[in-house]
Design a protein around this motif. Structure first.
Motif, PDB file in Angstrom:
ATOM      1  N   GLU A   1       0.825  -1.214   0.000  1.00 46.37           N
ATOM      2  CA  GLU A   1       0.000   0.000   0.000  1.00 46.37           C
ATOM      3  C   GLU A   1       0.857   1.261   0.000  1.00 46.37           C
ATOM      4  N   GLY A   2       2.136   1.119   0.384  1.00 43.10           N
ATOM      5  CA  GLY A   2       3.048   2.255   0.322  1.00 43.10           C
ATOM      6  C   GLY A   2       3.670   2.464  -1.045  1.00 43.10           C
ATOM      7  N   GLY A   3       3.472   1.494  -1.939  1.00 42.27           N
ATOM      8  CA  GLY A   3       3.966   1.679  -3.300  1.00 42.27           C
ATOM      9  C   GLY A   3       4.949   0.650  -3.807  1.00 42.27           C
ATOM     10  N   VAL A   4       5.261  -0.381  -3.024  1.00 41.93           N
ATOM     11  CA  VAL A   4       6.125  -1.451  -3.531  1.00 41.93           C
ATOM     12  C   VAL A   4       5.298  -2.288  -4.507  1.00 41.93           C
ATOM     13  N   PRO A   5       5.699  -2.357  -5.779  1.00 40.30           N
ATOM     14  CA  PRO A   5       4.840  -2.927  -6.826  1.00 40.30           C
ATOM     15  C   PRO A   5       4.841  -4.453  -6.874  1.00 40.30           C
ATOM     16  N   ILE A   6       4.219  -5.079  -5.894  1.00 38.16           N
ATOM     17  CA  ILE A   6       4.136  -6.544  -5.822  1.00 38.16           C
ATOM     18  C   ILE A   6       2.749  -6.981  -6.272  1.00 38.16           C
ATOM     19  N   LYS A   7       2.709  -7.862  -7.248  1.00 32.53           N
ATOM     20  CA  LYS A   7       1.438  -8.362  -7.755  1.00 32.53           C
ATOM     21  C   LYS A   7       1.123  -9.772  -7.244  1.00 32.53           C
ATOM     22  N   THR A   8       2.190 -10.532  -6.896  1.00 35.58           N
ATOM     23  CA  THR A   8       2.011 -11.898  -6.417  1.00 35.58           C
ATOM     24  C   THR A   8       2.844 -12.107  -5.167  1.00 35.58           C
ATOM     25  N   LEU A   9       2.241 -12.714  -4.147  1.00 29.09           N
ATOM     26  CA  LEU A   9       2.951 -13.059  -2.926  1.00 29.09           C
ATOM     27  C   LEU A   9       3.052 -14.580  -2.824  1.00 29.09           C
TER      28      LEU A   9
ATOM     29  N   LYS B   1      -7.566  -7.859   2.543  1.00 29.54           N
ATOM     30  CA  LYS B   1      -7.173  -6.541   2.024  1.00 29.54           C
ATOM     31  C   LYS B   1      -6.174  -6.683   0.874  1.00 29.54           C
ATOM     32  N   LEU B   2      -5.240  -7.614   1.016  1.00 32.29           N
ATOM     33  CA  LEU B   2      -4.271  -7.830  -0.062  1.00 32.29           C
ATOM     34  C   LEU B   2      -4.982  -8.271  -1.338  1.00 32.29           C
ATOM     35  N   LYS B   3      -5.944  -9.183  -1.188  1.00 36.70           N
ATOM     36  CA  LYS B   3      -6.699  -9.653  -2.364  1.00 36.70           C
ATOM     37  C   LYS B   3      -7.484  -8.508  -2.985  1.00 36.70           C
ATOM     38  N   ALA B   4      -8.076  -7.651  -2.140  1.00 32.42           N
ATOM     39  CA  ALA B   4      -8.820  -6.498  -2.650  1.00 32.42           C
ATOM     40  C   ALA B   4      -7.915  -5.524  -3.394  1.00 32.42           C
ATOM     41  N   ASP B   5      -6.631  -5.508  -3.022  1.00 34.43           N
ATOM     42  CA  ASP B   5      -5.657  -4.652  -3.707  1.00 34.43           C
ATOM     43  C   ASP B   5      -5.151  -5.278  -5.007  1.00 34.43           C
ATOM     44  N   GLY B   6      -5.649  -6.457  -5.346  1.00 33.08           N
ATOM     45  CA  GLY B   6      -5.267  -7.093  -6.601  1.00 33.08           C
ATOM     46  C   GLY B   6      -4.092  -8.044  -6.495  1.00 33.08           C
ATOM     47  N   VAL B   7      -3.672  -8.356  -5.269  1.00 33.44           N
ATOM     48  CA  VAL B   7      -2.544  -9.275  -5.078  1.00 33.44           C
ATOM     49  C   VAL B   7      -3.039 -10.716  -5.192  1.00 33.44           C
ATOM     50  N   THR B   8      -2.296 -11.551  -5.907  1.00 36.12           N
ATOM     51  CA  THR B   8      -2.600 -12.974  -5.984  1.00 36.12           C
ATOM     52  C   THR B   8      -1.623 -13.733  -5.095  1.00 36.12           C
ATOM     53  N   PHE B   9      -1.993 -14.979  -4.753  1.00 36.93           N
ATOM     54  CA  PHE B   9      -1.218 -15.753  -3.789  1.00 36.93           C
ATOM     55  C   PHE B   9      -0.729 -17.061  -4.404  1.00 36.93           C
TER      56      PHE B   9
END
Length: 326
Positions: free
Chosen positions: A250-258, A288-296
């Protein structure tokens, strides 16, 4: 796929096979062959032949043996003479060498190529403390450790972002490093950054040729926005908790997948599988991570099958709900 036979005096081969599986996952076409105190050369020769016979590809076989000139080596060498154009033998086996052999099979289909490739890793795996006893690396090796454009204009490239309560350990330092090829491993944690002992241990655990850093979350956010100093740098990020990962993203580190590796159990948490434990805050954070578009990507090591994170979280939620009612 190149078959691998681990041969040793006593139970060493079985032990290192088990250790390799713990770090890299179960492997196809890998056999341990041991010489017991009551056995002789003919016994281990028969075991070697039986092991090779189980491989799908018997033309490409790599033998990793404990000791040059010992009985296991001698019997391997006798079999090798009829296949020396395609088979290969490496002695002085250690765990870094075995892990490198596993990783190399993903991209190399020649036993001889793998044998030549893993020698350096086997040597680099031998380290000493105190560090002043360690021989100084050659200048050429140090120069080759970083890409030629390191420090050029450009942003960090993120090759993996992982949540792992153990942070930098064997599975990360070997398996994930070999498959993602980072130039830097960055532990992103406010807690660890203020713990000098843990920070030093993490830096010492870095694999050869890769720099390890420990930075607070806000510092990682600043680094992610820097487009002037990190050209050619490939970063593997490690987070101790999902809350740390969420703050960074949320601070701007561009991670799309964890990649979700492990989350340790503690009081108040439920454990829906062997390596992941959650409390309500953890579950809400993943929402919240999923809502931000992050996949797991739920895997301990690359060779594991991916697990369904939604199903794991639902099971954890059900167990927490049962606790509340009890």
């Amino acid at each position: 796929m190149v078959g691998i036979i681990i041969a040793s005096h006593g139970e060493f081969a079985n032990g290192i096979l088990q250790s390799g599986s713990m770090i890299f996952g179960e492997q196809k076409d890998v056999k341990a062959v041991t010489l017991k105190p009551s056995e002789g050369p003919d016994d281990i020769k028969g075991k070697l032949e039986a092991a090779v016979a189980t491989f799908e590809n018997q033309d490409e076989v790599l033998f990793l043996v404990d000791l040059w000139g010992g009985t296991p080596f001698n019997q391997v060498n006798n079999l090798f003479e009829a296949h020396k154009d395609t088979w290969a033998i490496v002695s002085g086996l250690n765990l870094p060498m075995l892990i490198e052999a596993y990783a190399s099979r993903m991209s190399m289909d020649s036993a001889r190529d793998i044998a030549a490739h893993i020698l350096e890793t086997g040597v680099e795996g031998i380290k000493i403390r105190p560090e002043e006893l360690q021989p100084k690396p050659k200048a050429a090796a140090k120069a080759n450790a970083q890409p030629s454009n390191a420090g050029a204009p450009g942003k960090l490239e993120y090759v993996l972002a992982r949540i792992d309560s153990r942070l930098l350990h064997g599975q990360v330092a070997t398996t994930w490093t070999k498959t993602t090829n980072p130039t830097r491993i960055i532990v992103v944690s406010d807690n660890v950054a203020h713990d000098e002992l843990r920070t030093n241990m993490i830096k010492q655990a870095a694999p050869s040729g890769v720099k390890a850093h420990v930075v607070p979350i806000n510092q990682m956010i600043k680094l992610a926005k820097d487009d002037k100093h990190f050209g050619g740098q490939r970063a593997l990020l490690l987070f101790e908790t999902p809350q740390d990962a969420l703050k960074a993203i949320e601070g701007g580190v561009p991670i799309k997948t964890l990649n979700i590796g492990s989350m340790s159990h503690s009081v108040g948490k439920v454990q829906p599988n062997k390596v992941l434990a959650f409390d309500q805050d953890d579950i809400d954070t993943f929402g919240k991570l999923k809502a931000d578009g992050v996949t797991f990507d739920v895997r301990k090591v690359p060779a594991d099958s991916k697990e369904n994170m939604d199903a794991i979280l639902q099971k954890a939620q059900n167990e927490l709900n049962k606790q509340k009612k009890a």
